[in-house]
Design an enzyme around this catalytic site. Structure first.
Site, PDB file in Angstrom:
ATOM      1  N   ARG A 200      -5.195   3.523  12.542  1.00  0.00           N
ATOM      2  CA  ARG A 200      -4.951   2.103  11.970  1.00  0.00           C
ATOM      3  C   ARG A 200      -5.620   0.718  13.692  1.00  0.00           C
ATOM      4  O   ARG A 200      -5.782  -0.159  13.569  1.00  0.00           O
ATOM      5  CB  ARG A 200      -3.036   1.700  13.365  1.00  0.00           C
ATOM      6  CG  ARG A 200      -2.135   1.497  12.344  1.00  0.00           C
ATOM      7  CD  ARG A 200      -1.390   1.127  13.016  1.00  0.00           C
ATOM      8  NE  ARG A 200       0.350   1.821  12.960  1.00  0.00           N
ATOM      9  CZ  ARG A 200       0.832   1.670  12.125  1.00  0.00           C
ATOM     10  NH1 ARG A 200       0.184   0.362  10.801  1.00  0.00           N
ATOM     11  NH2 ARG A 200       1.750   1.968  11.394  1.00  0.00           N
TER      12      ARG A 200
ATOM     13  N   ARG B  75      12.177 -12.909   0.371  1.00  0.00           N
ATOM     14  CA  ARG B  75      13.448 -11.996   0.094  1.00  0.00           C
ATOM     15  C   ARG B  75      14.462 -12.505   0.617  1.00  0.00           C
ATOM     16  O   ARG B  75      14.754 -13.489   2.093  1.00  0.00           O
ATOM     17  CB  ARG B  75      12.649 -10.716   1.572  1.00  0.00           C
ATOM     18  CG  ARG B  75      11.476  -9.852   1.049  1.00  0.00           C
ATOM     19  CD  ARG B  75      10.917  -9.092   1.955  1.00  0.00           C
ATOM     20  NE  ARG B  75      10.256  -7.491   1.361  1.00  0.00           N
ATOM     21  CZ  ARG B  75       9.728  -6.576   1.889  1.00  0.00           C
ATOM     22  NH1 ARG B  75      10.047  -7.023   3.364  1.00  0.00           N
ATOM     23  NH2 ARG B  75       9.060  -6.146   1.740  1.00  0.00           N
TER      24      ARG B  75
ATOM     25  N   ARG C 286       3.379 -10.459  12.417  1.00  0.00           N
ATOM     26  CA  ARG C 286       2.509  -9.614  12.218  1.00  0.00           C
ATOM     27  C   ARG C 286       1.180  -9.175  11.327  1.00  0.00           C
ATOM     28  O   ARG C 286      -0.018  -8.570  11.938  1.00  0.00           O
ATOM     29  CB  ARG C 286       3.544  -9.063  11.707  1.00  0.00           C
ATOM     30  CG  ARG C 286       3.504  -7.393  11.546  1.00  0.00           C
ATOM     31  CD  ARG C 286       5.000  -7.358  11.302  1.00  0.00           C
ATOM     32  NE  ARG C 286       5.524  -7.631   9.440  1.00  0.00           N
ATOM     33  CZ  ARG C 286       6.862  -7.660   9.512  1.00  0.00           C
ATOM     34  NH1 ARG C 286       7.633  -7.840  10.790  1.00  0.00           N
ATOM     35  NH2 ARG C 286       6.727  -8.688   7.975  1.00  0.00           N
TER      36      ARG C 286
ATOM     37  N   ARG D 142      16.302 -12.574   6.734  1.00  0.00           N
ATOM     38  CA  ARG D 142      16.067 -11.677   7.707  1.00  0.00           C
ATOM     39  C   ARG D 142      14.875 -12.537   8.720  1.00  0.00           C
ATOM     40  O   ARG D 142      14.188 -12.439   7.915  1.00  0.00           O
ATOM     41  CB  ARG D 142      15.417  -9.933   7.504  1.00  0.00           C
ATOM     42  CG  ARG D 142      17.196  -9.506   7.644  1.00  0.00           C
ATOM     43  CD  ARG D 142      16.694  -7.906   7.113  1.00  0.00           C
ATOM     44  NE  ARG D 142      15.621  -7.641   6.205  1.00  0.00           N
ATOM     45  CZ  ARG D 142      15.759  -6.748   4.989  1.00  0.00           C
ATOM     46  NH1 ARG D 142      17.008  -5.504   5.423  1.00  0.00           N
ATOM     47  NH2 ARG D 142      15.302  -5.879   4.285  1.00  0.00           N
TER      48      ARG D 142
ATOM     49  N   LYS E 179       1.268  -0.916   0.140  1.00  0.00           N
ATOM     50  CA  LYS E 179       0.070   0.100  -0.035  1.00  0.00           C
ATOM     51  C   LYS E 179       0.546   1.363  -0.128  1.00  0.00           C
ATOM     52  O   LYS E 179       0.465   2.246  -0.258  1.00  0.00           O
ATOM     53  CB  LYS E 179      -0.943   0.060   1.125  1.00  0.00           C
ATOM     54  CG  LYS E 179       0.228  -0.152   2.510  1.00  0.00           C
ATOM     55  CD  LYS E 179      -1.521   0.366   3.823  1.00  0.00           C
ATOM     56  CE  LYS E 179      -1.077   0.205   4.726  1.00  0.00           C
ATOM     57  NZ  LYS E 179       0.070  -0.723   5.604  1.00  0.00           N
TER      58      LYS E 179
END
Ligand SMILES: [Zn+2]
Length: 214
Positions: free
Chosen positions: A88, A127, A171, A160, A13
Site C-alpha cells: 500500500r 449502494r 478514503r 451506510r 480490483k
C-alpha cells in the site's frame, strides 16, 4: 506470473484479482487472509502480528512484509500469485522488492485498475443495505423490487455511512496520498500496466487477459 493489483477502494480490483487467480491457476493473496491464517495456525509471525492487532495497532511494515514473503514462498506460489491490497505504501513496496530479490524473484506486473474518483463516489452512493438482515443492493445494478424495501425481509434500506460521498472521498484522499506514489514506483520498474476500470467487469477482465496473455 507474479502480479500486484493497484486501484482505489471501490475500483473493483478485488473482483479482478479473483478472476485472474482462477484463470491462471495462481493463488489470490490478500493480507487479511494471511493474517487470519497465521493467527489461526499459531505461527511465530502470527503471534507477533496478533500482539499489535490486540492493541488496536497497525501491524508494522516489516512484519507485514515478512508475512507476505513467507506466504509467497509456499509451494502453491511456484507459478506465481496475485497480491491484493499489498503493498500500500512505498516502504512496503521497497521491502517487498528487496525480499523477493533475495530469493531471486521479482514482480512481473503491477495492474492498475483505473477509475476516476467521481465514478467511485457515484457507484458507492448507489449502494443500499438492509438495516435488519444486512442484504445489499445497488440502485442501478441490483435494485430492490420495491424502492427502499428489502426483498428478503421487508425492512428498510439505508445508505451506510461507509458509502456516503464524504466518507468515500476521505478514503480516496488517503489512497491518493499513500498509494498513488506506487504507480510512479512501478512505472520506473517498468512493470506497470493500466486498464480502464469504468467499463463492465467482464470487459475490464478481457483487457487484463489481453495484457497477461491467454
Ligand atoms: Zn433485509
Amino acid at each position: 506470473m507474479k502480479i500486484i493489483m493497484l486501484g482505489a477502494p471501490g475500483a473493483g480490483k478485488g473482483t479482478q484479482a479473483k478472476q485472474i487467480a482462477e484463470k491462471y491457476k495462481i493463488p489470490h493473496i490478500s493480507t487479511g487472509d494471511i493474517f487470519r491464517a497465521n493467527i489461526k495456525n499459531g505461527t511465530e509471525l502470527g503471534k507477533k502480528a496478533k500482539t499489535f492487532m490486540d492493541q488496536g495497532l497497525l501491524v508494522p511494515d516489516e512484519l507485514v512484509v515478512d508475512l507476505v514473503v513467507d506466504r509467497v514462498r509456499q509451494e502453491d506460489c511456484t507459478n506465481g500469485y496475485v497480491l491484493d491490497g499489498f503493498p500500500r505504501t512505498i516502504p512496503q513496496a521497497e521491502a517487498l522488492d528487496a525480499a523477493l530479490e533475495a530469493i531471486g524473484e521479482k514482480i512481473d506486473y503491477a495492474i492498475n485498475v483505473e477509475v476516476p474518483d467521481e465514478n467511485i463516489v457515484r457507484r458507492m452512493s448507489g449502494r443500499r443495505a438492509c438495516v435488519a438482515c444486512g442484504a445489499t443492493y445497488h440502485l442501478v445494478h441490483i435494485p430492490p423490487k420495491a424502492e427502499g424495501i428489502c426483498d428478503k425481509c421487508g425492512k428498510e434500506l439505508i445508505l451506510r455511512d461507509d458509502d456516503k460521498p464524504e466518507t468515500v472521498e476521505k478514503r480516496l484522499n488517503v489512497y491518493h496520498e499513500q498509494t498513488q506514489p506506487l504507480i510512479n514506483y512501478y512505472t520506473d520498474k517498468k512493470v506497470l500496466v493500466e486498464v480502464d476500470g469504468t467499463v463492465d467487469m467482464a470487459d475490464v477482465f478481457a483487457a487484463i487477459v489481453k495484457i497477461l496473455g491467454e
